[in-house]
Scaffold this motif. Structure first.
Motif, PDB file in Angstrom:
ATOM      1  N   VAL A 286     -10.530 -12.593 -17.465  1.00  0.00           N
ATOM      2  CA  VAL A 286      -9.691 -13.365 -16.544  1.00  0.00           C
ATOM      3  C   VAL A 286      -8.278 -12.802 -16.518  1.00  0.00           C
ATOM      4  O   VAL A 286      -7.690 -12.618 -15.445  1.00  0.00           O
ATOM      5  CB  VAL A 286      -9.626 -14.853 -16.963  1.00  0.00           C
ATOM      6  CG1 VAL A 286      -8.823 -15.637 -15.957  1.00  0.00           C
ATOM      7  CG2 VAL A 286     -11.003 -15.437 -17.090  1.00  0.00           C
ATOM      8  N   PHE A 329      -9.414 -18.700 -11.704  1.00  0.00           N
ATOM      9  CA  PHE A 329     -10.286 -17.559 -11.735  1.00  0.00           C
ATOM     10  C   PHE A 329     -11.083 -17.435 -10.436  1.00  0.00           C
ATOM     11  O   PHE A 329     -11.195 -16.355  -9.859  1.00  0.00           O
ATOM     12  CB  PHE A 329     -11.214 -17.717 -12.924  1.00  0.00           C
ATOM     13  CG  PHE A 329     -11.765 -16.423 -13.372  1.00  0.00           C
ATOM     14  CD1 PHE A 329     -11.099 -15.249 -13.094  1.00  0.00           C
ATOM     15  CD2 PHE A 329     -12.933 -16.369 -14.074  1.00  0.00           C
ATOM     16  CE1 PHE A 329     -11.606 -14.042 -13.499  1.00  0.00           C
ATOM     17  CE2 PHE A 329     -13.444 -15.173 -14.486  1.00  0.00           C
ATOM     18  CZ  PHE A 329     -12.781 -14.010 -14.200  1.00  0.00           C
ATOM     19  N   ILE A 330     -11.605 -18.570  -9.994  1.00  0.00           N
ATOM     20  CA  ILE A 330     -12.373 -18.554  -8.749  1.00  0.00           C
ATOM     21  C   ILE A 330     -11.479 -18.066  -7.606  1.00  0.00           C
ATOM     22  O   ILE A 330     -11.857 -17.206  -6.813  1.00  0.00           O
ATOM     23  CB  ILE A 330     -12.918 -19.965  -8.442  1.00  0.00           C
ATOM     24  CG1 ILE A 330     -13.854 -20.413  -9.564  1.00  0.00           C
ATOM     25  CG2 ILE A 330     -13.651 -19.979  -7.113  1.00  0.00           C
ATOM     26  CD1 ILE A 330     -14.215 -21.877  -9.502  1.00  0.00           C
ATOM     27  N   VAL A 333     -10.717 -14.298  -7.876  1.00  0.00           N
ATOM     28  CA  VAL A 333     -11.853 -13.450  -7.518  1.00  0.00           C
ATOM     29  C   VAL A 333     -12.074 -13.479  -6.005  1.00  0.00           C
ATOM     30  O   VAL A 333     -12.320 -12.455  -5.375  1.00  0.00           O
ATOM     31  CB  VAL A 333     -13.120 -13.897  -8.263  1.00  0.00           C
ATOM     32  CG1 VAL A 333     -14.334 -13.197  -7.701  1.00  0.00           C
ATOM     33  CG2 VAL A 333     -12.982 -13.606  -9.735  1.00  0.00           C
ATOM     34  N   LEU A 334     -11.938 -14.664  -5.412  1.00  0.00           N
ATOM     35  CA  LEU A 334     -12.229 -14.779  -3.990  1.00  0.00           C
ATOM     36  C   LEU A 334     -11.117 -14.211  -3.120  1.00  0.00           C
ATOM     37  O   LEU A 334     -11.382 -13.515  -2.144  1.00  0.00           O
ATOM     38  CB  LEU A 334     -12.461 -16.240  -3.617  1.00  0.00           C
ATOM     39  CG  LEU A 334     -13.807 -16.844  -4.017  1.00  0.00           C
ATOM     40  CD1 LEU A 334     -13.876 -18.284  -3.581  1.00  0.00           C
ATOM     41  CD2 LEU A 334     -14.952 -16.056  -3.400  1.00  0.00           C
ATOM     42  N   PRO A 367     -13.363  -8.242   1.555  1.00  0.00           N
ATOM     43  CA  PRO A 367     -13.823  -7.960   0.195  1.00  0.00           C
ATOM     44  C   PRO A 367     -13.951  -6.460  -0.032  1.00  0.00           C
ATOM     45  O   PRO A 367     -14.428  -5.736   0.825  1.00  0.00           O
ATOM     46  CB  PRO A 367     -15.198  -8.632   0.153  1.00  0.00           C
ATOM     47  CG  PRO A 367     -15.594  -8.873   1.555  1.00  0.00           C
ATOM     48  CD  PRO A 367     -14.365  -8.878   2.390  1.00  0.00           C
TER      49      PRO A 367
END
Lengths: 370, 559
Positions: A286, A329-330, A333-334, A367
């Protein structure tokens, strides 16, 4: 050397001066509290650990969930030396560590004996993680275990090791691990001066590790390393033994993590098997993801930022800390695949795109492949 | 003619004697002076309703029957009620009819005495009564007690009952008890025969008795008996090994089934879709907590206060069969709850990350952290209590091997789930689409398959199966916020060893890992060491077969 690298090196030089000279001097004069130095010393160890993870993940594409194991192994080696340094000042007033007395030992088990020597212990801090990493890495890379499988296997390795260290008959303190340290190289561990020394040592190691990684990534080796990350098959077809490159990086990173662990233990005063649980490895990842992987400054920023946030949040919102961490974290990442370091570029790109197309619908960052 | 009349009268008397209830017989017998005669009559009682007989004789033995005199001088047997007043007077009731006799002071009246002859007779009647108890458990216990007391006086009762007993387990127990008593016999031949029987029966509890016999025989220098006893002990030791092995195999099988149920959901999401769902463990926990909530709703209700919001679920306060059926309701609800959770996860997060599998691992780990903390805030940090319905909490003992119903149920259930999933994948249109997307996503999309929708459904299915697994785990282990973490590493291992994208591989690897784990535990006597060895074994196994047991063949370079 391009402009960006120059700017980064300048920043690092300033940080180095602050960490190695300014902060310790301020601490000695009383302007910075001992507590702050202690906490920041801990962050620096985490930063070293984060760089090792980034070298693996960001530069070689190996998402290892075993770095916490190497960190803890280094810590344990240091811990063994510190336990020997307690001498007969323990609760039982015996010349062997308390938990051994408690387990019914009269004499020191043979593998404990050499840890009385500081030099031997420091050697083991480097050698033991390297041996474990070589053995595991050789097996894993030889059979071309990669990607997600590698992550899962390293997780299993860490899990198995944690289970082993939890056992009392490992003679490494079981659940409780090592604590109540007294002396390091003749100085009282809890003394402010010693802690300052450890802080300076951590800062020097951090800068050295940073320098080493910066150099490594600019060599031809570093190029192959990144090529392995981007397309291992092409590297193989070009005639490189990708497994050897990966093994080397894996071992180097394990040693870096081990050194970080060895510096960490005397500063926090305890080491136990909970340090090597798979969760810890994920936490390090993380830090790297938040800071920005594939850069060397990113992990340092991430480690310090997240840990500072953790110190604050666990006091202010103890119940919500895990939700904050998980949520962060979500989101990272996104929406922030390049982390904090990549944020300015991302924002610039966002505005540039908006200008050129005039369609706000395409606001989401595209992405990118890992 | 006179002779005939006499015979008739005798017959009638006899008939009436048989027709007399034990109560009447005893109330008459109590009044007799001659203890020999009393013993005879009590002895004749055997065969009557055992429950009543046991109660009556015990009362007599303990001095609960009294003799009082009527106004005309005739004696009557009475019992006293528990209604002592200030003058110590109690209500006396006639033993035979139950009619109230009057109020008396216990100290003033005569207690019906018993002497040794009578007590002996009573004992044998009582033994037989216990033996003939309709309740199998009670019968078995009586037999066992008689065997372990090794009292030769009880041998006749056992022998008498042996002929009548029909239940196989009780028959075996009687044989064992008789042999145990015969170990105390005078004759060596009988003893040797008894040893042989015990050895053949593989009677585990008789080991100590046999050891004593062997020791005594050794001291007395009876070589044949020593050999017989030692031979029997050896036979029993063999039986013990068998029982342990069978027990280990059963536990291994049930552990494997749990792993299987947990891993099969993962085999679908990870194996078929290539998505690393670190929150899979939390899907299991969702299922387990759903079971808990359903149980509470059937029981006393539930009060939750996450984030300071009070939620009150009224309870049905159901009892008996209705309460026991909560699990039936909980199963589909666990599936649904976890499937909905999975659906939300897929729509919200995972669909953005199909091209980045490593990052889906990280994002779902974030989800797992958040969910764990939510469980902690909602249900508390401690484990919650989920009680098994009564039809899952018993066990069978077959040949000394214990089979817990819940474990048997898990095995059966695992078989059902594997069958169901296989059928779903092979025989339904959805299964066809899932396999198509799994084999070649782009091609499937070109053929008009709505891959997005298939992904969504597959993920929901995988998560739902995890929820079902959770409902089962709640019956076997603890339910707490970190329940999922216990199983996540193991279930990933199971899928990787089995070969990704292969249900049969998952089945074999789950059972293999379960059996290996339990066997190592049994051999090493240490659960943690066994687990470590299993993990090491898995790493070495992947050296031999890097892609797992069953490899999906593909021409793709980056498979």
């Amino acid at each position: 050397m391009n402009k960006r690298t120059k700017i980064e090196l300048a920043i690092v030089a300033v940080i180095a001066v602050i960490l190695i000279f300014v902060l310790p001097a301020l601490n000695a004069s009383g302007a910075v509290s001992n507590f702050t130095i202690n906490v920041w010393g801990k962050y620096l160890c985490y930063a070293i650990l984060a760089i090792s993870v980034d070298l693996l993940w960001g530069y070689t594409g190996l998402l290892s969930l075993g770095q916490a194991l190497f960190f803890a192994l280094g810590g344990y080696m240091m811990g063994m030396h510190l336990m020997r340094m307690i001498g007969d000042l323990g609760q039982y007033k015996k010349p062997i560590p308390d938990f051994l007395v408690f387990l019914g030992w009269e004499q020191l088990p043979s593998f404990w004996v050499p840890f009385s020597s500081f030099a031997f212990s420091m050697l083991m801090v480097i050698v033991l993680p390297a041996i474990v990493a070589t053995a595991f890495g050789y097996l894993a890379f030889r059979s071309r275990i990669k990607g997600v499988y590698f992550s899962i296997l390293t997780q299993a390795l860490t899990y198995g090791a944690a289970l082993m260290f939890f056992r009392n008959d490992m003679l490494l303190g079981g659940n409780n691990g090592f604590t109540d340290f007294k002396f390091l190289l003749g100085a009282d561990v809890r003394d402010a001066g010693t802690q300052r020394g450890l802080f300076i040592a951590s800062a020097i190691v951090l800068i050295a590790v940073y320098g080493f990684c910066r150099w490594l990534t600019t060599t031809k080796f570093g190029l192959v390393q990144r090529a392995v990350r981007d397309s291992e098959t092409r590297v193989l077809f070009s005639g490189y033994a990708a497994a050897n490159y990966k093994l080397f990086v894996f071992v180097v990173c394990s040693v870096i993590a081990g050194i970080a662990g060895a510096l960490y233990v005397p500063q926090v005063g305890i080491i136990n098997p909970s340090e090597m649980q798979p969760d810890k490895s994920l936490e390090i990842i993380v830090w790297v993801a938040v800071g920005g992987r594939g850069t060397l400054l990113g992990p340092v920023i991430g480690a310090v930022a997240i840990n500072a946030l953790k110190s604050w949040a666990t006091r202010a919102y103890p119940d919500l800390w895990l939700i904050i961490l998980g949520g962060l974290f979500i989101l990272v990442v996104l929406f922030m695949p390049k982390g904090i370091v990549g944020l300015p570029a991302q924002i610039r790109g966002f505005f540039a795109k908006r200008k050129s197309t005039e369609t706000p619908a395409a606001a989401q960052p595209s992405p990118t492949a890992p | 003619m006179r002779k005939f009349l006499c015979a008739v009268i005798l017959l009638v008397l006899c008939a009436s004697g048989i027709a007399e209830s034990p109560k009447e017989v005893i109330s008459k017998t109590v009044l007799l002076e001659d203890s020999e005669e009393q013993a005879k009559r009590v002895g004749a009682l055997s065969g009557a309703n055992p429950e009543e007989l046991i109660a009556l004789l015990n009362k007599w033995k303990e001095g609960g029957i009294f003799i009082v005199e009527n106004a005309d001088g005739t004696k009557v047997a009475v019992t006293l009620d528990e209604d002592k007043d200030a003058e110590d007077k109690q209500t006396a009731r006639r033993l035979d009819t139950g009619a109230v006799f009057g109020r008396v002071v216990a100290a003033d009246i005569t207690t019906a005495e018993t002497d040794s002859t009578l007590r002996l007779a009573m004992k044998s009647v009582l033994d037989l009564a216990e033996l003939s108890s309709p309740d199998l458990k009670r019968r078995l216990q009586a037999i066992e007690t008689m065997g372990s007391e090794q009292d030769p006086e009880r041998l006749p009762a056992l022998l008498a009952w042996q002929a009548k007993e029909t239940h196989s387990r009780a028959k075996r127990a009687i044989q064992e008890a008789i042999a145990l008593i015969q170990l105390k016999d005078e004759s060596d031949d009988v003893k040797i025969a008894a040893c042989k029987t015990l050895g053949e029966l593989g009677s585990i509890p008789s080991q100590d008795f046999l050891k004593t016999t062997a020791k005594e025989a050794n001291e007395a220098g009876k070589a044949a008996l020593v050999t017989a006893a030692n031979g029997a002990l050896k036979d029993i030791a063999g039986h013990v090994t068998f029982v342990n092995t069978a027990g280990t195999a059963f536990r291994g099988l049930s552990l494997g089934s749990i792993l299987l149920v947990v891993a099969i959901g993962l085999a679908i999401t990870f194996g078929l879709m290539g998505v690393i769902n670190m929150a899979h463990g939390e899907m299991i926990a969702i299922g387990a907590y759903t079971t808990y909530v359903v149980q509470c709703v059937f029981g006393p209700g539930l009060e939750l206060s996450p984030f300071g919001i009070n939620i009150k679920l009224p309870g049905m306060n159901a009892t008996d069969w209705l309460y026991d059926s909560y699990f039936i309701i909980a199963l589909p609800l666990s599936f649904l709850a976890a499937a909905l959770g999975g659906l939300a996860l897929e729509r919200g997060i995972i669909r953005f990350l199909y091209r980045r599998p490593l990052e889906s691992l990280l994002a779902t780990w974030g989800v797992s952290l958040v969910l764990q903390q939510l469980f902690r805030l909602t249900f508390g940090a401690n484990n919650v209590q989920v009680s098994s319905p009564s039809w899952l909490s018993g066990n069978w003992t077959v040949n000394d091997v214990l089979f817990g119903w819940n474990r048997v149920f898990v095995i059966v259930f695992a078989i059902a789930i594997v069958w169901g999933v296989t059928m779903l994948l092979k025989k339904t249109p959805l299964g066809l689409l899932i396999r198509a997307v799994m084999q070649n996503r782009q091609m499937a999309a070109c053929m008009g398959v709505r891959t997005e929708r298939v992904n969504m459904l597959t993920f929901a299915l995988g998560s739902g199966l995890a929820g079902l697994a959770g409902a089962f785990i709640s019956q076997i282990g603890n339910v707490g916020p970190s329940l999922g973490q216990l199983y996540i590493v193991d279930s990933f291992m199971t899928v990787v060893v089995g070969g990704v994208g292969n249900i049969i591989g998952t089945v074999i690897s789950a059972l293999g890992i379960g059996l290996l784990d339990q066997s190592l535990q049994q051999i090493l006597g240490n659960p943690v060491l066994g687990k470590i060895l299993v993990l090491a074994g898995i790493i070495l196994f992947l050296q031999w077969k890097p892609a797992g047991l069953f490899v999906t063949k593909s021409r793709s370079l980056e498979s």
